[in-house]
Design a protein around this motif. Structure first.
Motif, mmCIF file in Angstrom:
data_model
loop_
_atom_site.group_PDB
_atom_site.id
_atom_site.type_symbol
_atom_site.label_atom_id
_atom_site.label_comp_id
_atom_site.label_asym_id
_atom_site.label_seq_id
_atom_site.Cartn_x
_atom_site.Cartn_y
_atom_site.Cartn_z
ATOM 1 N N ALA A 1 -6.317 -6.017 -4.999
ATOM 2 C CA ALA A 1 -6.872 -7.378 -4.959
ATOM 3 C C ALA A 1 -7.305 -7.752 -3.544
ATOM 4 O O ALA A 1 -6.795 -7.188 -2.571
ATOM 5 N N SER B 1 2.011 -8.808 4.396
ATOM 6 C CA SER B 1 2.062 -9.642 3.189
ATOM 7 C C SER B 1 2.893 -10.902 3.438
ATOM 8 O O SER B 1 2.534 -12.001 3.005
ATOM 9 N N SER C 1 0.793 -1.231 0.000
ATOM 10 C CA SER C 1 0.000 0.000 0.000
ATOM 11 C C SER C 1 0.822 1.276 0.000
ATOM 12 O O SER C 1 0.278 2.359 -0.177
ATOM 13 N N GLU D 1 0.882 -13.255 5.525
ATOM 14 C CA GLU D 1 -0.256 -13.804 4.762
ATOM 15 C C GLU D 1 0.244 -14.889 3.792
ATOM 16 O O GLU D 1 -0.411 -15.914 3.595
HETATM 17 N N1 UDP Z 1 -3.311 -5.728 0.296
HETATM 18 C C1 UDP Z 1 -4.545 -6.015 -0.238
HETATM 19 N N2 UDP Z 1 -4.691 -5.980 -1.591
HETATM 20 C C2 UDP Z 1 -3.673 -5.659 -2.438
HETATM 21 C C3 UDP Z 1 -2.403 -5.392 -1.877
HETATM 22 C C4 UDP Z 1 -2.260 -5.441 -0.503
HETATM 23 O O1 UDP Z 1 -5.505 -6.307 0.484
HETATM 24 O O2 UDP Z 1 -3.905 -5.642 -3.639
HETATM 25 C C5 UDP Z 1 -3.163 -5.764 1.765
HETATM 26 C C6 UDP Z 1 -2.348 -6.956 2.197
HETATM 27 O O3 UDP Z 1 -3.197 -8.089 2.345
HETATM 28 C C7 UDP Z 1 -1.719 -6.479 3.497
HETATM 29 C C8 UDP Z 1 -1.664 -4.967 3.345
HETATM 30 O O4 UDP Z 1 -2.456 -4.639 2.217
HETATM 31 O O5 UDP Z 1 -2.542 -6.830 4.594
HETATM 32 C C9 UDP Z 1 -0.268 -4.466 3.078
HETATM 33 O O6 UDP Z 1 0.458 -4.516 4.262
HETATM 34 P P1 UDP Z 1 2.000 -4.864 4.274
HETATM 35 O O7 UDP Z 1 2.431 -4.829 5.694
HETATM 36 O O8 UDP Z 1 2.277 -6.101 3.542
HETATM 37 O O9 UDP Z 1 2.696 -3.709 3.442
HETATM 38 P P2 UDP Z 1 2.570 -2.108 3.429
HETATM 39 O O10 UDP Z 1 1.421 -1.802 2.572
HETATM 40 O O11 UDP Z 1 2.365 -1.653 4.854
HETATM 41 O O12 UDP Z 1 3.856 -1.668 2.843
#
Ligand code: UDP
Length: 476
Positions: free
Chosen positions: A353, A375, A292, A378
């Protein structure tokens, strides 16, 4: 002196997708256990949650839960990407913190426990003022967080700033990480010649405040990071390792026969990619996302794109609006002509997504990720090997651990070259597929065991719940 009062937890996450997502999962577990929870969002995050999820309706079923909001002080059009986090924190100091303090001082039911992001150093004074217990929850990885706490020693011993350009030099003053971490695996903010840099100063200040909390919460599980958790206990003995929180919430909802969990996305999820995945063979698709906050240049995007197409492997690629520098809308980015056919034949590109669902999909066999901690977890829970292209903060550490410690993927850090992308995609999806899938499944099993009854995260959560129930306001 202390007096009896109802338990009331006030949760204040860093207003970014990852921390909000993660703390909402914790909030929901506490709510399931009938604890009164107030969750503080910024207006920006809250509006997006309302627009793109059913969070309001979902939480309405918990009578003891409520959302409150504060302004973050940034103009609406601010992109709120990773590069803006320093500005976000600064503007919140002026616009959000005084309101937050007032909310706590005037809360109808006194707050007995404040759970705040670790970077919110102002929380120590406010918690002391109202006599509430303070638990810091830093939603980055404990291994990444430990390097933050090692920063004073790294500076004192002259390891940071780096003395020369050799990024492969091993780091020796991060206890527990000897033989693992090189300069290039330290958080991105260590690559500076100036220790007065704003982020370095913020991290140093955070490190001074962490031991002032009554406890630390982490989104990890004992089996994954036991040596690091042992190091962290030397700073704060009371640690709750509750993760992976998304799987933990699912496990608790299932056991209570409650409704299934849904998303906390602040962008609109494009479910069409799941229908596309339904058409693909088992474990044939590499999922690509930089989360994000990270951004890339158009050149980097093209290198990844060539690498994916040239690998011949199917791919599902999230191109978040605003994630390619200079383009506000990813649909406007022209596809290089030579890539059109390969993309149409084997690719699916979406703006955002339903990631948990995507990673759980049987067609997905690997994840090209920026190594954000949510991520990473997950992916681990679903047993999906990773190709890591870290962007900033803890991600450089996470990607190193993925390859060198947990052995569930490859670390592509500091390179964004079509040949390397192609080679790593082929390795994870083809030539070393079985080896990586096997390793990833072992980690997945231990993650799932941790969040089910008898597991370490499950037990830590029960302990947290019981302790919260007995926390009292300390009066002066
Ligand atoms: N995420 C999502 N859909 C996308 C991309 C990311 O729902 O297309 C969610 C992902 O499941 C995670 C969060 O956004 O829970 C991203 O958090 P992360 O700690 O991986 O990275 P950041 O965005 O804080 O760099």
């Amino acid at each position: 002196m202390q007096h009896q009062t109802e338990a009331h937890v006030f949760i204040f996450p860093l207003p970014l997708q990852g921390p909000v997502n993660c703390m909402l999962k914790l909030a929901e577990i506490l709510s399931l256990h009938r604890i009164k929870v107030t969750f503080l969002n910024t207006d920006y995050i809250h509006q997006r949650l309302i627009r793109h999820t059913d969070a309001l309706i979902r939480f309405r079923s918990y009578p003891n839960f409520r959302f409150l909001t504060v302004p973050d002080g940034l103009p609406e059009e601010n992109p709120r990407t990773g590069a803006e986090v320093g500005n976000l924190l600064e503007s919140m100091d002026a616009s959000a913190v005084p309101i937050f303090r007032e909310m706590l001082l005037t809360a109808e039911t006194p707050v007995t426990c404040l759970i705040a992001d670790g970077i919110f150093t102002f929380a120590t004074d406010v918690a002391a003022e109202i006599g509430a217990a303070l638990l810091y929850f830093d939603t980055v990885s404990p291994c990444g967080f430990w390097t933050y706490l090692c920063l004073p020693k790294l500076i004192e011993t002259g390891e940071v700033p780096f003395k020369d350009d050799n990024l492969d030099e091993m780091i020796t003053n991060a206890p527990g990480m000897e033989g693992i971490i090189r300069r290039r695996d330290l958080p991105s903010f260590c690559r500076t010649n100036d220790i007065n840099d704003r982020i370095i100063q913020l991290v140093l200040r955070e490190g001074e405040h962490i031991p002032l909390a009554q406890g630390l919460i982490f989104n990890t599980f004992h089996h994954l990071e036991a040596p690091i958790l042992a190091q962290l206990r030397t700073i704060c003995p009371n640690i709750y390792a509750l993760g992976p929180l998304h799987a933990h919430l699912k496990a608790r909802l299932a056991s209570q026969e409650a409704r299934p969990t849904t998303s906390n996305s602040i962008w609109e999820e494009d479910g069409s990619c799941v229908s596309w995945l339904d058409q693909q063979p088992s474990k044939s698709v590499v999922y690509v996302s930089i989360g994000s906050l990270a951004v890339m240049t158009r050149d980097q995007m093209c290198e990844i794109w060539h690498g994916l197409v040239n690998s011949g492997v199917r791919f599902l690629w999230v191109r978040r609006p605003g994630s390619v520098t200079g383009y506000s809308d990813e649909t406007g980015i022209p596809s290089p002509e030579e890539l059109t056919q390969g993309t149409e034949e084997r690719g699916c590109i979406v703006r955002w997504a339903p990631q948990e669902e995507v990673l759980a999909h049987p067609a997905v066999g690997g994840f090209l990720t920026h190594s954000g901690w949510n991520s990473t977890l997950e992916s681990m829970v679903e047993g999906k090997p990773m190709i890591c292209w870290p962007n900033f903060v803890d991600q450089q550490v996470n990607s190193r651990y993925v390859e060198a410690v947990w052995k569930v993927g490859l670390d592509m850090k500091d390179s964004c070259d079509r040949i390397v992308v192609e080679k790593m995609v082929r390795e994870v999806m083809e030539s070393r597929k079985d080896e990586f899938l096997k390793g990833a499944e072992v980690v997945a099993e231990s993650a799932r065991a941790a969040v089910n009854p008898g597991g370490s995260s499950f037990e830590d959560m029960d302990r947290l719940i019981e302790e919260i129930k007995t926390m009292k306001i300390a009066t002066k």
